[in-house]
Every structure is written in structure tokens, then in C-alpha cells.
Design a protein around this motif. Structure first.
Motif, PDB file in Angstrom:
ATOM      1  N   GLN A 115       0.814  -1.210   0.000  1.00 19.51           N
ATOM      2  CA  GLN A 115       0.000   0.000   0.000  1.00 19.51           C
ATOM      3  C   GLN A 115       0.850   1.264   0.000  1.00 19.51           C
ATOM      4  O   GLN A 115       0.360   2.338  -0.354  1.00 19.51           O
ATOM      5  CB  GLN A 115      -0.944  -0.015   1.202  1.00 19.51           C
ATOM      6  CG  GLN A 115      -2.007  -1.104   1.121  1.00 19.51           C
ATOM      7  CD  GLN A 115      -2.978  -1.082   2.290  1.00 19.51           C
ATOM      8  OE1 GLN A 115      -2.863  -0.265   3.194  1.00 19.51           O
ATOM      9  NE2 GLN A 115      -3.940  -1.991   2.266  1.00 19.51           N
ATOM     10  N   ARG A 148      -6.855   6.055   1.800  1.00 17.25           N
ATOM     11  CA  ARG A 148      -7.872   6.051   0.747  1.00 17.25           C
ATOM     12  C   ARG A 148      -8.888   4.942   1.024  1.00 17.25           C
ATOM     13  O   ARG A 148     -10.113   5.156   0.918  1.00 17.25           O
ATOM     14  CB  ARG A 148      -7.219   5.841  -0.621  1.00 17.25           C
ATOM     15  CG  ARG A 148      -8.214   5.941  -1.794  1.00 17.25           C
ATOM     16  CD  ARG A 148      -7.653   5.345  -3.066  1.00 17.25           C
ATOM     17  NE  ARG A 148      -7.455   3.901  -2.967  1.00 17.25           N
ATOM     18  CZ  ARG A 148      -8.446   3.010  -3.050  1.00 17.25           C
ATOM     19  NH1 ARG A 148      -9.709   3.396  -3.206  1.00 17.25           N
ATOM     20  NH2 ARG A 148      -8.176   1.716  -2.956  1.00 17.25           N
ATOM     21  N   GLN A 149      -8.406   3.766   1.377  1.00 15.48           N
ATOM     22  CA  GLN A 149      -9.296   2.644   1.648  1.00 15.48           C
ATOM     23  C   GLN A 149     -10.164   2.905   2.878  1.00 15.48           C
ATOM     24  O   GLN A 149     -11.360   2.600   2.884  1.00 15.48           O
ATOM     25  CB  GLN A 149      -8.488   1.363   1.832  1.00 15.48           C
ATOM     26  CG  GLN A 149      -7.783   0.878   0.581  1.00 15.48           C
ATOM     27  CD  GLN A 149      -7.041  -0.419   0.794  1.00 15.48           C
ATOM     28  OE1 GLN A 149      -7.253  -1.117   1.788  1.00 15.48           O
ATOM     29  NE2 GLN A 149      -6.148  -0.756  -0.122  1.00 15.48           N
ATOM     30  N   ASP A 171      -0.894   6.739   2.216  1.00 14.27           N
ATOM     31  CA  ASP A 171      -1.971   7.317   1.400  1.00 14.27           C
ATOM     32  C   ASP A 171      -2.976   6.265   0.944  1.00 14.27           C
ATOM     33  O   ASP A 171      -4.195   6.497   0.984  1.00 14.27           O
ATOM     34  CB  ASP A 171      -1.377   8.030   0.182  1.00 14.27           C
ATOM     35  CG  ASP A 171      -0.666   9.328   0.554  1.00 14.27           C
ATOM     36  OD1 ASP A 171      -1.012   9.901   1.612  1.00 14.27           O
ATOM     37  OD2 ASP A 171       0.231   9.751  -0.196  1.00 14.27           O
ATOM     38  N   GLU A 172      -2.485   5.093   0.502  1.00 16.26           N
ATOM     39  CA  GLU A 172      -3.403   4.068   0.018  1.00 16.26           C
ATOM     40  C   GLU A 172      -4.249   3.508   1.158  1.00 16.26           C
ATOM     41  O   GLU A 172      -5.446   3.246   0.994  1.00 16.26           O
ATOM     42  CB  GLU A 172      -2.641   2.942  -0.674  1.00 16.26           C
ATOM     43  CG  GLU A 172      -3.487   1.753  -1.113  1.00 16.26           C
ATOM     44  CD  GLU A 172      -4.617   2.118  -2.079  1.00 16.26           C
ATOM     45  OE1 GLU A 172      -5.558   1.315  -2.210  1.00 16.26           O
ATOM     46  OE2 GLU A 172      -4.567   3.204  -2.707  1.00 16.26           O
TER      47      GLU A 172
END
Length: 348
Positions: free
Chosen positions: A192, A332-333, A328-329
Motif C-alpha cells: 500500500q 484512501r481505503q 496514502d493508500e
């Protein structure tokens, strides 16, 4: 990357889990364990797991509201069926009852079957050490798992972690390690975050060494290697014993394909230090031991010898002050999940 306080992460976890169907008590217990993992630097077991847990609830792998049940019991042991509830809830419930048995008998063991992912083992053993116990906790994956046996290239075992903790002079010594080269969650964090992983952690789906964590998740699936590099037969051997103590003795099983995802078998042992050796004598020897180890001549470039758990304590101090960075990922999730559940987000 966004930064949050421990209180913000705890509140976010509680709100998301409650919106997904957890009871208030369950949501509080699980969110506390996730946030505390982030706090000490084990992001692989932190709020990143909320997406996984909500998915498990939606697919019936975690069943909120079910109470742990003692199915076998003696003066110094208990066997608990968690009925596929949250692992953190079942483990905390068993720990409370096991402490009294250890105080009554000097030492005691608990075995838990049919629970979901229990989180960071060191959290439980550290709390036990703070209460005057020497503690051991281990977990296996009764299902297909993520790790290849030594010499194989196919998933057959869990990462099968072991944690041991005991009181120290200033803070508990806490060993918390997988018997595999890494925890799956660390691959997920790297994936991620767009990072590679060290050599020797994993194979791709064709049996080739890989440093790309995406190869673990791509089809055909890759696998994690046992701990030890060239001596991985030692990590594999430890892992087989974890399967015996956590899977077979708990009644959770091994090599099963009929269990919900995330199922764990658990073994916990508590030793009452006061009864076994006496706390004064224990503290005397521990003080001498810490001095003996830390006074060893250092290799070039090494400033200090650290005991297991010291890095986590220092990370906790830093993160309480500066906050926890969320990739960040991952954010986002979590944002997407919060939107689906109509949960408000802390300000990034």
C-alpha cells in the motif's frame, strides 16, 4: 501522508466497527488494540485492519455479538470456543480468567479455538507482564495460511507468531515475532506504500524469490518463507510446534479448508513470578541481567544494545507526541469504507 493522534485512530476504529455491526463493547476492545499497535510502530496490526475486519463481518467470517464459551476447564487450564467472534475480544476475555487461575495455581494455560485474528500478540503479553506475570502467547492459522513449508513453494502454514514477555527494570521485555520471515501485514503495508521488501521474505507464484509485495497477492499467489534465510528449517520447525500447541491442543485444527477466513487457534500461558521465584529475587536477577547485557562491547557503528520491546517503547513516546502517519493508500481505503458506513473522518 496524513497524520493522526492515537485518540483519533481509536475513535475512527470504534465508529467504523460499530457501524459495521459490532457491539459497543466489541468495537471499543478491537479499536483499542488496533490503535495501540499503530502507537508502538506495528502498523501491520493497526487501523489498516479495519477494512479486512469489516469485509470479514460482511462475509460472515466474523460474527459480532457471540460470547466466548469455556468448553473444558481445570484448576490450571481452560479451553475456550470463541464461536468465530472477534479475536481481540476472545483473547482479552480468556486473559482475564487465566490471570486468576495463574494466581491460584502459580501457572495456567488457556487454549482458544474458533476465533478470528487476535491482533498484536505483544499487547497481551506486555499487559500480563505489567501485572507481575511471565507470559507466553502464540497463534496458528488452522486454514491454508500464507507460508510455505521449508523447501516448498505453496502456502500451507500461518505466520504462526510467538510472543513472550516478562517484567524488566523500567518496562517489560516483550518479544513478538513470527516464525515466518515476515508477517503478512508487513507485506500489505509495503504494497500500500509502494515499497519493495527485503530479499528472503517471499516467493512469487512461480517459486521465484521476489522483493515485490504485489507478487504475494497476484495470481498465482506468492508465499511467505519461513524465518531464518539459509537456516529457514529452524523457523519451519518452530512453526510446526505452534501448529501443534495452538491448533491441535486447542481443537481448532490444522490444514483445514472449511473455516472462515482469519480463523486462529491460540495458546496462552501465564506464570505468577511471585509464587515461582519471588518478585524480589526476580527483580534482583533482572537488574543484574540487564546490566550484563547492555554493558557488552559494541560493534562499530552500534551505540546501544536494546532488549526486545525497547524500540516499541521509544516509538510510543515519539508517536504520542508527533502522531501516527497513515500511508496514502491505506487512508484512501479507510476513507472509502467510512463513506460507505456513513462514519465521519478525523481531519487529516
Amino acid at each position: 501522508m496524513p497524520v493522526f493522534s492515537i485518540d483519533e485512530l481509536r475513535r475512527l476504529g470504534t465508529d467504523i466497527l460499530a457501524a459495521a455491526g459490532a457491539t459497543p463493547d466489541e468495537a471499543s476492545v478491537v479499536a483499542e488494540e488496533l490503535a495501540s499497535a499503530n502507537l508502538v510502530g506495528h502498523d501491520s496490526h493497526g487501523v489498516m485492519r479495519l477494512v479486512q475486519y469489516v469485509d470479514f463481518i460482511r462475509n460472515g467470517h466474523i460474527v459480532p455479538g457471540r460470547q466466548p464459551e469455556i468448553v473444558r476447564e481445570g484448576a490450571a487450564f481452560l479451553v475456550v470456543d470463541a464461536h468465530f467472534s472477534f479475536g481481540q475480544v476472545a483473547a482479552s476475555w480468556a486473559f482475564e480468567r487465566l490471570q486468576q487461575k495463574a494466581k491460584d495455581c502459580g501457572c495456567a494455560n488457556a487454549f482458544i479455538r474458533n476465533c478470528n485474528h487476535v491482533g498484536r500478540l505483544g499487547s497481551y503479553t506486555e499487559k500480563a507482564a505489567e501485572e507481575g506475570f511471565a507470559a507466553l502467547m502464540s497463534v496458528n492459522a488452522p486454514g491454508p495460511g500464507q507460508v510455505a513449508p521449508f523447501g516448498a513453494m505453496e502456502r500451507r502454514m500461518g505466520t504462526n507468531p510467538i510472543s513472550m514477555a516478562s517484567p524488566g527494570v523500567e518496562f517489560p521485555h516483550v518479544l513478538d515475532m513470527t516464525t515466518s520471515a515476515t508477517a503478512e501485514g508487513k507485506l500489505r503495508v509495503a504494497h500500500q506504500s509502494g515499497l519493495t521488501v527485503p530479499e528472503g521474505w517471499m516467493l512469487d507464484g512461480h517459486g521465484n524469490p521476489s522483493c515485490n509485495p504485489g507478487d504475494y497477492y497476484n495470481e498465482p499467489n506468492g508465499c511467505i518463507l519461513p524465518l531464518g534465510g539459509p537456516l529457514a528449517h529452524k523457523g519451519f520447525g518452530l512453526s510446526t510446534m505452534v501448529d501443534v500447541f495452538c491448533g491441535i491442543l486447542s481443537g481448532s485444527g490444522v490444514g483445514r479448508t472449511d473455516l472462515p477466513r482469519g480463523a486462529n487457534g491460540v495458546w496462552i500461558e501465564l506464570i505468577d513470578i511471585e509464587q515461582v521465584v519471588g518478585r524480589d529475587e526476580y527483580d534482583k536477577w533482572m537488574g543484574q541481567y540487564e546490566t550484563h547485557i547492555k554493558s557488552a562491547k559494541k560493534r562499530p557503528g552500534i551505540e546501544e544494545v536494546l532488549f526486545p520491546g525497547e524500540v516499541e517503547k521509544r516509538t510510543e513516546v515519539s508517536r504520542r507526541q508527533d502522531g501516527v502517519i497513515i500511508p496514502d493508500e491505506t487512508w484512501r481505503q479507510l476513507s472509502e469504507l467510512a463513506g460507505e458506513l456513513q462514519v465521519s473522518l478525523p481531519n487529516a
